[in-house]
Structure formats: structure tokens, C-alpha cells
Design a protein around this motif. Structure first.
Motif, PDB file in Angstrom:
ATOM      1  N   ASN A   1      37.492  45.871  15.004  1.00 57.43           N
ATOM      2  CA  ASN A   1      38.104  46.057  16.325  1.00 57.43           C
ATOM      3  C   ASN A   1      38.331  47.539  16.618  1.00 57.43           C
ATOM      4  O   ASN A   1      38.076  48.006  17.724  1.00 57.43           O
ATOM      5  N   VAL A   2      38.825  48.267  15.614  1.00 57.74           N
ATOM      6  CA  VAL A   2      39.057  49.706  15.799  1.00 57.74           C
ATOM      7  C   VAL A   2      37.737  50.392  16.134  1.00 57.74           C
ATOM      8  O   VAL A   2      37.639  51.193  17.070  1.00 57.74           O
ATOM      9  N   LEU A   3      36.701  50.020  15.369  1.00 59.50           N
ATOM     10  CA  LEU A   3      35.384  50.622  15.559  1.00 59.50           C
ATOM     11  C   LEU A   3      34.855  50.356  16.969  1.00 59.50           C
ATOM     12  O   LEU A   3      34.417  51.264  17.681  1.00 59.50           O
ATOM     13  N   LEU A   4      34.935  49.101  17.381  1.00 56.11           N
ATOM     14  CA  LEU A   4      34.432  48.737  18.710  1.00 56.11           C
ATOM     15  C   LEU A   4      35.242  49.415  19.807  1.00 56.11           C
ATOM     16  O   LEU A   4      34.691  49.920  20.778  1.00 56.11           O
ATOM     17  N   GLY A   5      36.562  49.413  19.640  1.00 56.14           N
ATOM     18  CA  GLY A   5      37.422  50.047  20.641  1.00 56.14           C
ATOM     19  C   GLY A   5      37.150  51.542  20.723  1.00 56.14           C
ATOM     20  O   GLY A   5      37.080  52.125  21.803  1.00 56.14           O
ATOM     21  N   THR A   6      36.941  52.155  19.560  1.00 60.94           N
ATOM     22  CA  THR A   6      36.735  53.607  19.517  1.00 60.94           C
ATOM     23  C   THR A   6      35.420  54.000  20.171  1.00 60.94           C
ATOM     24  O   THR A   6      35.282  55.110  20.680  1.00 60.94           O
TER      25      THR A   6
ATOM     26  N   LEU B   1      34.319  49.614   5.863  1.00 64.02           N
ATOM     27  CA  LEU B   1      34.714  49.645   7.279  1.00 64.02           C
ATOM     28  C   LEU B   1      35.954  50.515   7.489  1.00 64.02           C
ATOM     29  O   LEU B   1      36.109  51.148   8.534  1.00 64.02           O
ATOM     30  N   GLY B   2      36.836  50.527   6.499  1.00 62.20           N
ATOM     31  CA  GLY B   2      38.036  51.373   6.579  1.00 62.20           C
ATOM     32  C   GLY B   2      37.649  52.833   6.732  1.00 62.20           C
ATOM     33  O   GLY B   2      38.163  53.544   7.598  1.00 62.20           O
TER      34      GLY B   2
ATOM     35  N   VAL C   1      36.748  57.501  10.252  1.00 64.30           N
ATOM     36  CA  VAL C   1      35.950  58.698  10.584  1.00 64.30           C
ATOM     37  C   VAL C   1      35.559  58.668  12.065  1.00 64.30           C
ATOM     38  O   VAL C   1      35.708  59.662  12.795  1.00 64.30           O
ATOM     39  N   VAL C   2      35.074  57.517  12.522  1.00 65.45           N
ATOM     40  CA  VAL C   2      34.652  57.412  13.934  1.00 65.45           C
ATOM     41  C   VAL C   2      35.852  57.625  14.856  1.00 65.45           C
ATOM     42  O   VAL C   2      35.759  58.300  15.882  1.00 65.45           O
ATOM     43  N   TRP C   3      36.999  57.071  14.470  1.00 63.64           N
ATOM     44  CA  TRP C   3      38.223  57.246  15.262  1.00 63.64           C
ATOM     45  C   TRP C   3      38.572  58.734  15.389  1.00 63.64           C
ATOM     46  O   TRP C   3      38.820  59.243  16.483  1.00 63.64           O
ATOM     47  N   ARG C   4      38.533  59.447  14.266  1.00 60.74           N
ATOM     48  CA  ARG C   4      38.903  60.875  14.294  1.00 60.74           C
ATOM     49  C   ARG C   4      37.913  61.684  15.126  1.00 60.74           C
ATOM     50  O   ARG C   4      38.300  62.554  15.889  1.00 60.74           O
TER      51      ARG C   4
END
Lengths: 268, 336
Positions: free
Chosen positions: A164-169, A248-249, A254-257
Motif C-alpha cells: 500500500n505504501v509503495l502504491l500510494g507513494t 518490500l520494507g 527507499v521509494v517513499w524517501r
């Protein structure tokens, strides 16, 4: 935010998250009604099984499986992708970024805080499952079995959260990640064991499923809850699941940052 | 406290004309334009200063505030706030600052503001005793007793803004960025907010940067103003000096006991407005005494005040000057 400060803040974050979950209880009930797909699939596959078992699944096994799938969905669901995407578009992510706490931790506690209310729905369903399908097909019959399930459900929650974080980001890189979320949901429904057990796939396709994360979000915890695996096999599957958690963590963080560097904080 | 050197923030913005043809073309070829939101500004702000950040819409004020608050990463330049580089968003930095945006809220919508206060206490790791003291002060100064137990969604805009401000100050930030904090508020609420913000600055010595389109906010709070226009700094200095530079003339405001003929006003100065019971004249500074004397002797004056030109007019004139300068520069760049 330092680990010590995060841990100190955690009880308050969870308490206030729970208060919010209570405030949105009507919304949650509607969401629960929208996640009754396993019950529909139960009716469908039970009808099929009336003519004879499908693989190892008779009517009782299907009951145990799909009621477990319903419960696992309640416990592992996450709406963080939609939340992040919305907050990026509206610019309200800015308010989270101003606080000395990781926004990812804040999202996680918001989702976790809703779990006690969901447990209130899950417990009676598990009770029904035990009554209809029999304890050995509905819940683990040993303490060790419960331990494996606890690891499995925690791993499933984390994989779902990180995806979810990945998709949202991705909404920080693309103009909208809504369509990707729809694609993700379709893949989840088909590949995770939500609509039918993963073992129904032909052998070649099943191997592919083993290498994708979806099966570890739903199928594995359901199988652990319904006692489908011997301990050795369960540990091997859990190892694969937690490898996905770790991978995934790292990727989502990394993608979020990197995404944050592109945040434009539109709207005021 | 705050140091900004050569700050630039440029965006790549996708542009396309309207229509289906343009939409289809943008599938395979997208045109991007570089938007210079902030284009090389430098300034310093000392601890405890109250500075107004002014400029027309799209000037780059909010972008600069967001860079200072660590929300946006600069394209170029160096920015430090109390020794921290904002974009690193270090915990120590985030605990020292707060950005209040009139158009965004941090209050939890369906819970009472008291829950947001408690959340901020935990997140900012404010000791219980200090939290109680701060909250008591905020509740008393902003008159929040009746509000903090009601769900936020049931509060009026003004009530919500007061609670927003309280939530922003729970951790006693040393640097406060205020982005249009009085937008949409009625006059009495604006006065309350200004008085409170000024008191907070005076009591705590916090540095304060304000953007607002309400010039009354700026006049009441900011001895110093920084004006940016099209991303570039066009003025940095005292508000009084800005007024003197742009509009050195004074306004003589007359209350009249009975209506007077316009012909009686014209010799005294430029007539800005003329109503049956009042008139406003614009005169050069060195002619103020003479004009006042003549007005008192020739007109039925019941009250008289001498004022600067309204800040709105000063700013409007300043922005027009900037626009004219840019147009002139653009003309010079076009080859003959």
C-alpha cells in the motif's frame, strides 16, 4: 523520530487511532459488508463440492477456508495506498511531514488501531466456522499452530501495508496511481487465494504464485489458520513470506524517501 | 536564526492546450515548462523577529515558507533554520518549528481538538507538567474552554482556527511560520488572532514569519517586511520605509459637519474621495501642515486625521511597478 520517542508516543497514537476507528464505525461496517466475497465464493464452491470433493476440499473444508479468508481480510486490510494518494494530491501530506514522527509509522498505527473493532467481527465468524466445519478445519488445534498463524498474519499485514505504501507513494512520481491500485486489487483477488485456494492453479502457474507476494497476504495465513500445513512446510512458507516482508520494507521505504523529494505540497 | 542564500525552487509543469487533439498528442509527446516559483532570493532573519512575507498570488511566498519548513526540497541555494538544514527534517528541527496554514488543518476532523492536543503532546514528547501549563494558558488566552471537547467538524471556521493555533503551539515552537492564518475569519476573530500571535512572540521570543493578503495582519504584526514578486526579492526592510518609498504622500481625512462643494477641496490637494460628510485629500509630506491649517480655517471640519496611504494601495502600486519593470525588460530583450 528516535526509537525511544516513537515507542513513548505509540500508546497515545494507538489510543487516538482507536477513537477515530470508533468515530468511523459505520464506515467500517459498510466496508465489512463490501468484503463478503469469500462468503459468496463459499456458497459457490460448496455447491461444486456437493457433487464430490475438489482436491482435498469437501464442503466442510471450503467452509473453514472461506470463513478464514473472510477473517484474514478483516485483520490485514489496509487503506494506506488511497490515503497517501489522496494526501499527496490535496497537499495535506504536508501536515504529517511537519511532525517529528515518521509518517509511515503514523499510517501504520492508524490501520493497527482499527484492529480491535475488527476482532469483534472476526471472533464470532471463527466461532461459526468451528461449529460448522469442525475445530480441526477452522482453527489451529495446538499452541504451536497458533504461533505459526500469528507469524503468518503479522507477515501478511506487513506485506499488505508495504504494498500500500509503495502504491500510494507512486502518486509522487505519476500524476495518479489510482489505476495501478485497481490493477493491484485484481491481482490480489485472483492470485492471493481470496477467491479460491492457490492450490487450484495448475502446477506451472502455482509455481509463479509462490514467487509473487499475493499468496503470502491471504493464502498462507488462511492455510495456517485452517491447519493445512505440517510444521516444516509452514516454516518454509513463512521464511518466503518474511523475505517478502524484508524486501518490500526496504523498497517501499527507499521509494517513499525518494518520492518525498518530489513532493510539491500543492494547495495553499 | 534563519539564513537563506540564493534559494531557487523550479518546477517542471506539464502544459497542453485544451481539446481532444492536444490530449491525444500528450499521450506520446508531453511538453514541459520550467516554472520558477522562487528564483534566487537571499535574506536573514534574527531570533525573535516578526517578518511579513508579502507578494501577489503566485509570487513564491508559500513556496519559500514550505522550503523553510522542510516540506519542499530547494532546487538550488542554502537554507538554514536555527542551524538545521530543513530538507533533512531532523527530529530536533521539527520540534523547533511549526507551520500554520489557514487553508490546511492538522486537527482530527471527527474527534474533539483535545485529542489532537494530546496527540501532539505525545508526538513532540512534551513533559506532562509543561503540557498542562501550556494548554491552560492557550485555553485561557484563546477562550477555548467550550470548544476543546466538541468534535472539530462541529466548530465554526474561527473556532477551528483558534484550536489550530493552540495545537500548533503545544510544543512551544521557536520558529513559527504562519501562512494566511486569518483567511476567512471575521474582523473580530482576526483581531483576536493577531493579538494572540503578537503576545506569543513577545512572551516566548519566538521568530515569526507571516504571509497574509490582509494588510491589517501585516501592519499589526510585522515591523519588517520582505516582498517577493515572480520569485524574486523586490524589497526587504521596515514597513514604514516601504510606505515612504512607494507612497511618500500623506492622506488628510476630514469629517465634515455639512456638505461642501468640490471646488473648495481641490485647492487643498488631490481629492481621493468626497462624500457629503467626509473627504480624503492626498498631499505631499511637506505640505501637510499648510493643508491642515487651510482645511480647518476654510471648511466645517468636525474631525481630522493624517494617515499614510492604505497598505493595500502601497502594495498594489509596488506590484504594478514590478510588472511594468518586467514588461520593459521583456521589450528590451526582443531584437529590433
Amino acid at each position: 523520530m528516535s526509537l525511544r520517542t516513537s515507542l513513548k508516543a505509540l500508546p497515545t497514537l494507538l489510543r487516538i487511532g482507536f477513537s477515530e476507528a470508533v468515530a468511523y464505525r459505520a464506515e467500517m461496517i459498510i466496508w465489512v459488508l463490501a468484503t463478503t466475497m469469500p462468503l459468496i465464493m463459499l456458497a459457490l464452491w460448496s455447491a461444486v463440492a456437493r457433487g464430490g470433493p475438489v482436491g482435498r476440499f469437501g464442503q466442510a473444508e471450503f467452509t473453514g477456508y472461506f470463513l478464514a479468508a473472510f477473517c484474514v481480510r478483516q485483520m490485514t486490510s489496509s487503506w494506506v495506498a488511497w490515503l497517501v494518494s489522496y494526501e499527496v494530491k490535496q497537499g495535506t501530506l504536508a501536515m504529517r511531514l511537519l511532525r517529528p514522527i515518521s509518517p509511515l509509522l503514523a499510517y501504520a498505527t492508524e490501520v493497527l488501531a482499527g484492529i480491535p473493532l475488527r476482532v469483534a467481527i472476526v471472533l464470532p465468524v471463527l466461532g461459526i466456522s468451528v461449529w460448522v466445519a469442525g475445530a480441526e478445519r477452522a482453527v489451529p488445534t495446538s499452541l504451536g499452530g497458533w504461533g505459526l498463524f500469528a507469524l503468518g498474519i503479522a507477515g501478511a499485514w506487513l506485506i499488505t501495508f508495504y504494498l500500500n505504501v509503495l502504491l500510494g507513494t507512486l502518486s509522487l512520481f505519476l500524476e495518479s496511481s489510482q489505476k495501478l491500485m485497481e490493477v493491484y486489487m485484481v491481482l490480489f483477488f485472483v492470485c492471493s487465494g481470496y477467491m479460491f485456494p492457490v492450490e487450484f492453479f495448475p502446477p506451472g502457474v502455482r509455481t509463479v504464485m509462490e514467487w509473487l507476494p499475493f499468496r503470502y497476504q491471504m493464502g498462507l495465513p488462511v492455510e495456517l489458520l485452517t491447519g493445512a500445513h505440517a510444521a516444516k512446510e509452514a516454516w518454509a512458507l513463512l521464511a518466503a513470506q518474511w523475505a517478502w516482508v524484508a524486501g518490500l520494507g526496504v523498497v517501499s521505504t527507499v521509494v517513499w524517501r525518494r518520492g518525498l523529494a518530489r513532493f510539491a505540497a500543492f494547495g495553499g | 536564526m534563519i539564513s537563506v542564500r540564493g534559494l531557487r525552487k523550479h518546477y517542471q509543469v506539464h502544459k497542453r492546450p485544451p481539446g481532444l487533439k492536444a490530449a491525444l498528442r500528450s499521450l506520446v509527446h508531453r511538453d514541459y515548462t520550467a516554472v520558477k516559483a522562487v528564483d534566487g532570493i537571499s535574506f536573514d532573519i534574527q531570533p525573535g523577529e516578526r517578518v511579513g512575507f508579502l507578494g501577489p498570488n503566485g509570487a513564491g511566498k508559500t513556496t519559500t515558507l514550505k522550503v523553510l519548513a522542510g516540506l519542499l526540497h530547494p532546487s538550488e541555494g542554502e537554507v538554514t533554520v536555527d542551524g538545521h538544514v530543513p530538507r533533512f527534517r531532523e527530529e530536533a528541527f521539527l520540534k523547533k518549528i511549526m507551520l500554520v496554514m489557514g487553508q490546511k488543518q492538522q486537527l482530527l476532523w471527527d474527534l474533539p481538538p483535545s485529542e489532537t492536543f494530546e496527540l501532539n503532546r505525545a508526538i513532540y514528547d512534551v513533559p506532562r507538567l509543561q503540557y498542562k501549563q501550556t494548554l491552560d494558558e492557550l485555553v485561557s488566552l484563546l477562550e477555548l474552554e467550550e470548544l476543546i471537547g466538541k468534535p472539530t467538524r462541529q466548530l465554526s471556521l474561527g473556532e477551528r482556527m483558534k484550536c489550530e493555533l493552540a495545537a500548533a503551539l503545544i510544543h512551544r515552537p521557536r520558529v513559527l511560520f504562519l501562512d494566511e492564518p486569518t483567511i476567512g475569519l471575521d474582523v473580530s476573530m482576526q483581531v483576536t488572532m493577531r493579538a494572540f500571535i503578537k503576545a506569543y512572540n513577545e512572551q516566548t521570543g519566538a521568530t515569526l514569519i507571516l504571509t497574509s493578503h490582509y494588510m491589517d495582519d501585516v501592519a499589526a504584526l510585522c515591523p519588517r517586511v520582505i516582498v517577493i514578486d515572480k520569485g524574486q526579492l523586490s524589497y526587504d526592510g521596515s514597513l514604514d520605509a516601504l510606505v515612504q518609498r512607494v507612497r511618500p504622500e500623506k492622506r488628510v481625512v476630514l469629517r465634515l459637519g455639512q456638505p461642501v462643494d468640490a471646488a473648495l477641496l481641490t485647492p487643498l490637494g488631490k481629492v481621493v474621495s468626497h462624500e457629503p460628510g467626509s473627504a480624503v485629500l492626498q498631499v505631499q509630506q511637506d505640505a501637510v501642515n499648510a493643508t491642515v491649517g487651510r482645511a480647518l480655517s476654510t471648511l466645517p471640519v468636525t474631525d481630522l486625521t493624517v494617515e499614510n496611504a492604505p497598505l493595500e494601495e502601497v502594495m498594489s502600486e509596488l506590484f504594478q511597478e514590478g510588472k511594468a519593470r518586467r514588461a520593459e525588460a521583456a521589450r528590451e530583450e526582443v531584437p529590433a
